[in-house]
Design a protein around this motif. Structure first.
Motif, mmCIF file in Angstrom:
data_model
loop_
_atom_site.group_PDB
_atom_site.id
_atom_site.type_symbol
_atom_site.label_atom_id
_atom_site.label_comp_id
_atom_site.label_asym_id
_atom_site.label_seq_id
_atom_site.Cartn_x
_atom_site.Cartn_y
_atom_site.Cartn_z
ATOM 1 N N ALA A 45 0.911 -1.210 -0.251
ATOM 2 C CA ALA A 45 0.048 0.010 0.492
ATOM 3 C C ALA A 45 1.208 1.131 0.058
ATOM 4 O O ALA A 45 0.697 2.195 -0.589
ATOM 5 N N LEU A 46 2.330 1.104 0.468
ATOM 6 C CA LEU A 46 2.589 2.617 1.083
ATOM 7 C C LEU A 46 3.623 2.511 -0.632
ATOM 8 O O LEU A 46 3.464 3.963 -0.868
ATOM 9 N N GLU A 47 3.653 1.331 -1.010
ATOM 10 C CA GLU A 47 4.227 1.943 -2.447
ATOM 11 C C GLU A 47 3.636 2.326 -3.464
ATOM 12 O O GLU A 47 3.815 3.141 -4.169
ATOM 13 N N LEU A 48 2.267 1.637 -3.458
ATOM 14 C CA LEU A 48 1.325 2.454 -4.191
ATOM 15 C C LEU A 48 0.872 3.641 -3.951
ATOM 16 O O LEU A 48 1.293 4.251 -5.027
ATOM 17 N N GLU A 49 0.876 4.215 -2.730
ATOM 18 C CA GLU A 49 0.921 5.513 -2.409
ATOM 19 C C GLU A 49 1.940 6.712 -3.505
ATOM 20 O O GLU A 49 1.690 7.444 -4.064
ATOM 21 N N GLN A 50 2.878 6.030 -2.902
ATOM 22 C CA GLN A 50 4.546 6.854 -3.407
ATOM 23 C C GLN A 50 4.357 6.800 -5.003
ATOM 24 O O GLN A 50 4.054 7.172 -5.954
ATOM 25 N N GLU A 51 3.672 5.338 -5.666
ATOM 26 C CA GLU A 51 3.233 5.359 -7.361
ATOM 27 C C GLU A 51 2.292 6.198 -8.062
ATOM 28 O O GLU A 51 2.523 6.969 -8.593
ATOM 29 N N LEU A 52 2.041 7.075 -7.273
ATOM 30 C CA LEU A 52 0.258 7.238 -7.315
ATOM 31 C C LEU A 52 1.435 9.320 -6.915
ATOM 32 O O LEU A 52 1.341 10.033 -7.413
ATOM 33 N N ARG A 53 2.250 9.457 -6.152
ATOM 34 C CA ARG A 53 2.076 10.815 -6.503
ATOM 35 C C ARG A 53 3.393 10.589 -7.795
ATOM 36 O O ARG A 53 3.848 12.583 -7.807
ATOM 37 N N GLN A 54 4.178 9.937 -8.185
ATOM 38 C CA GLN A 54 4.564 9.801 -8.987
ATOM 39 C C GLN A 54 4.432 10.092 -10.329
ATOM 40 O O GLN A 54 4.933 10.351 -11.318
ATOM 41 N N GLY A 55 2.751 10.132 -10.177
ATOM 42 C CA GLY A 55 2.163 10.380 -10.990
ATOM 43 C C GLY A 55 1.459 8.966 -12.063
ATOM 44 O O GLY A 55 1.076 9.144 -13.498
ATOM 45 N N VAL A 56 1.854 7.882 -12.342
ATOM 46 C CA VAL A 56 1.182 6.560 -11.955
ATOM 47 C C VAL A 56 0.069 6.299 -12.776
ATOM 48 O O VAL A 56 -0.407 6.154 -11.403
ATOM 49 N N LYS A 57 -0.541 5.472 -13.905
ATOM 50 C CA LYS A 57 -2.191 5.730 -13.503
ATOM 51 C C LYS A 57 -2.122 4.183 -13.069
ATOM 52 O O LYS A 57 -1.524 3.267 -13.335
ATOM 53 N N LYS A 58 -3.517 4.762 -12.038
ATOM 54 C CA LYS A 58 -3.829 3.428 -11.506
ATOM 55 C C LYS A 58 -5.489 3.672 -11.604
ATOM 56 O O LYS A 58 -6.047 4.771 -11.843
ATOM 57 N N PRO A 59 -6.388 2.650 -11.213
ATOM 58 C CA PRO A 59 -7.756 2.585 -11.533
ATOM 59 C C PRO A 59 -8.361 3.361 -9.958
ATOM 60 O O PRO A 59 -9.425 3.277 -9.990
ATOM 61 N N PHE A 60 -7.350 3.669 -9.671
ATOM 62 C CA PHE A 60 -7.722 4.110 -8.424
ATOM 63 C C PHE A 60 -7.135 5.577 -8.191
ATOM 64 O O PHE A 60 -6.153 6.228 -8.320
ATOM 65 N N THR A 61 -7.691 6.433 -7.270
ATOM 66 C CA THR A 61 -7.277 8.405 -6.421
ATOM 67 C C THR A 61 -6.075 8.122 -5.754
ATOM 68 O O THR A 61 -5.410 9.170 -5.460
ATOM 69 N N GLU A 62 -6.802 7.144 -4.495
ATOM 70 C CA GLU A 62 -6.032 6.781 -3.164
ATOM 71 C C GLU A 62 -6.134 5.902 -3.150
ATOM 72 O O GLU A 62 -6.544 5.279 -3.018
ATOM 73 N N VAL A 63 -5.803 5.651 -1.843
ATOM 74 C CA VAL A 63 -5.016 4.113 -1.448
ATOM 75 C C VAL A 63 -5.689 4.805 -0.179
ATOM 76 O O VAL A 63 -5.596 5.804 0.972
ATOM 77 N N ILE A 64 -6.670 3.929 0.389
ATOM 78 C CA ILE A 64 -7.542 4.192 1.397
ATOM 79 C C ILE A 64 -6.962 3.097 2.652
ATOM 80 O O ILE A 64 -6.688 1.527 2.489
ATOM 81 N N ARG A 65 -6.284 3.402 3.711
ATOM 82 C CA ARG A 65 -5.763 2.116 4.877
ATOM 83 C C ARG A 65 -7.181 1.807 5.989
ATOM 84 O O ARG A 65 -6.929 2.254 6.868
ATOM 85 N N ALA A 66 -6.589 0.814 5.552
ATOM 86 C CA ALA A 66 -8.192 0.195 6.568
ATOM 87 C C ALA A 66 -7.528 0.235 7.340
ATOM 88 O O ALA A 66 -8.432 -1.477 7.556
ATOM 89 N N ASN A 67 -6.805 -0.795 6.957
ATOM 90 C CA ASN A 67 -6.197 -1.899 7.920
ATOM 91 C C ASN A 67 -5.838 -1.799 9.525
ATOM 92 O O ASN A 67 -5.932 -2.992 9.581
ATOM 93 N N ILE A 68 -5.703 -0.635 9.856
ATOM 94 C CA ILE A 68 -5.233 -0.148 11.245
ATOM 95 C C ILE A 68 -5.954 0.812 12.265
ATOM 96 O O ILE A 68 -6.710 1.773 11.848
#
Length: 496
Positions: A45-68
């Motif tokens: 999840a942390l890696e995906l957040e970093q990728e989103l900040r770098q402009g990598v296209k994903k099927p979502f716009t944010e990571v929702i951390r409902a894990n903790i």
């Protein structure tokens, strides 16, 4: 990079000295430690957040951390009075400011007088500031209907987790069949399995009954105990009430039965009660193990050993980052209590900001105080919203085919059971991961929703779950629940 056994000769040929500390030479107990709520899925999840900040296209716009169960990270606002007292203690010059209520100033002045040099930057005694331990004792006495609490039996701690590990350390003894075993609920909060692995203690699993809203059954405790006695020496029984990850709230009758069982079988009781403010279901009520134990009278009240834990990280406070908590010990051998004090002194003292926040939690504004009305309104609003989100979570999940969610009676999590098609299970086995881990990783990659697989908490063979916090704001929670349910349907079709 650490050298493995096969690299030794190559290292010698290159004139390199082998490292003292490698995976082969490090503490094997540490290698066995696993902590699911911050495990591989969270790292991804942390890696995906970093990728989103770098402009990598994903099927979502944010990571929702409902894990903790991190309330403030999910948008919950701090309780004003708690932060006012803390701010005044951290920066005493603010005591001259007209922006702070007089009751908060009086609290801060009282706490600072109890600190070395009148500063939070000083160490406290290892068991915590005496004034605050007295506050905790009064809180426990009030909570338990007047049953006395002794400040000398209360140790402040770096969150409840630190106190739990300290008590477990006291219980470690023996080798082979005399090696300490500790009974923990399955599903469990992974702190317990991680701490037992690190301390080289035998983990003894007892299963909660999912078909009866995760009820605790003494017959199951007895089954687990008798089986464990074939290979270790069970010495302690851990109870999490309200439950994490399962959200159940123990009835008084159940607690009495557990106490009788522990007494008859000579087991030290550990009661993890950090969610005692988080009870939502109609007809459910929090009963402390200390209160029930004392009301049962002799021989239980005067002989049964008990350690109970509380924290500022959960409840309506959600002040996880300040790491404040306590443990109260009951009927502990006096010499062992001295050893416990010694063990805590090695860590010097719990963080003083956490101790201050604990003071404000156990000693909130009185009705005559200027801060009372706002404090009560904020506290009620947080708990009412959590109750509404608990009900919403159960409702939305149970409308989805293939997902079953027990009522979230308390705490901050749902732990729904999910049906996974045989092809998905087979694919997970090919990848070398648990089936529910495969589901949760797929969910994360496609939707950005981060939840923890049930396999990280323990579950009955052949069942699959995930844990999800109910903390996201209501406007985010419903779409999150619906998106998760839709993904499960799509996943099921794909692997059917």
């Amino acid at each position: 990079m650490a050298l493995r056994a096969g690299d030794h000769s190559q290292a010698a040929m290159n004139g390199l000295k082998e490292k003292v500390l490698t995976l082969d030479t490090m503490n094997p107990c540490v290698k066995r430690v696993e902590y699911a709520v911050r495990g591989p899925i969270v790292l991804r999840a942390l890696e995906l957040e970093q990728e989103l900040r770098q402009g990598v296209k994903k099927p979502f716009t944010e990571v929702i951390r409902a894990n903790i169960g991190d309330a403030h990270a999910m948008g919950q606002k701090p309780i004003t009075f708690l932060r006012q007292v803390l701010a005044l203690c951290v920066h005493p010059d603010l005591l001259n400011s007209p922006d702070f209520p007089e009751d908060a100033k009086r609290r801060a002045e009282s706490i600072l007088k109890s600190c070395g040099g009148h500063s939070l930057g000083a160490y406290s005694v290892s068991s915590g500031i005496q004034l605050i331990r007295e506050d905790v004792a009064r809180y426990i006495q009030g909570r338990d209907g007047g049953i006395p609490a002794d400040p000398n039996n209360i140790f402040l701690s770096t969150g409840a987790s630190d106190a739990i590990v300290t008590v477990l350390k006291l219980l470690v003894a023996g080798e082979g069949r005399t090696r300490t075993g500790v009974l923990i609920p399955i599903p469990q909060y992974p702190l317990y399995s991680a701490a037992l692995a690190e301390l080289n203690v035998v983990q003894v699993d007892y299963y909660l009954d999912e078909e009866r809203t995760w009820a605790l059954d003494v017959a199951e405790l007895r089954r687990a105990l008798l089986k464990a006695r074939e290979h270790c020496c069970p010495r302690a029984l851990c109870i999490i009430n309200p439950g994490n990850p399962t959200g159940q709230v123990q009835t008084r009758e159940c607690i009495e039965a557990v106490i009788r069982f522990a007494f008859e079988e000579r087991l030290f009781l550990m009661a993890d009660e950090v969610y005692q403010d988080n009870v939502y279901a109609e007809g459910s009520q929090f009963h402390s193990f200390k209160k029930v134990l004392m009301e049962m009278g002799p021989p239980y009240a005067v002989q049964q050993e008990l350690a109970s834990f509380h924290s500022v990280s959960k409840g309506y406070m959600g002040e996880c980052g300040f790491r404040g908590g306590y443990v109260e010990v009951v009927n502990l051998d006096a010499a062992v209590q001295q050893q416990m004090q010694k063990l805590m002194s090695v860590r010097l003292c719990p963080p003083l900001p956490g101790q201050v926040l604990l003071h404000t939690v156990v000693s909130p504004p009185a009705p005559s105080d200027p801060s009372f009305t706002q404090f009560q309104a904020e506290r009620r609003a947080v708990l009412a919203e959590l109750a509404a989100k608990a009900k919403l979570t159960e409702q939305v999940f149970n409308e989805a085919p293939g997902i079953h969610c027990n009522p979230v009676q308390g705490a901050m999590y749902s732990f729904p059971r999910i049906e996974l098609p045989p092809r998905a299970v087979q694919r997970a086995q090919e990848l070398g991961v648990a089936p529910d881990m495969f589901f949760c990783l797929s969910l994360l990659e496609e939707t950005g929703i981060c939840v923890v697989p049930g396999s990280g908490f323990g579950q009955r063979e052949g069942t699959y779950h995930f844990r999800m916090t109910i903390l996201p704001a209501v406007e985010k929670l419903r779409p999150l629940l619906e998106k998760l349910s839709q993904f499960h349907a799509k996943f099921t079709r794909e692997y059917s």
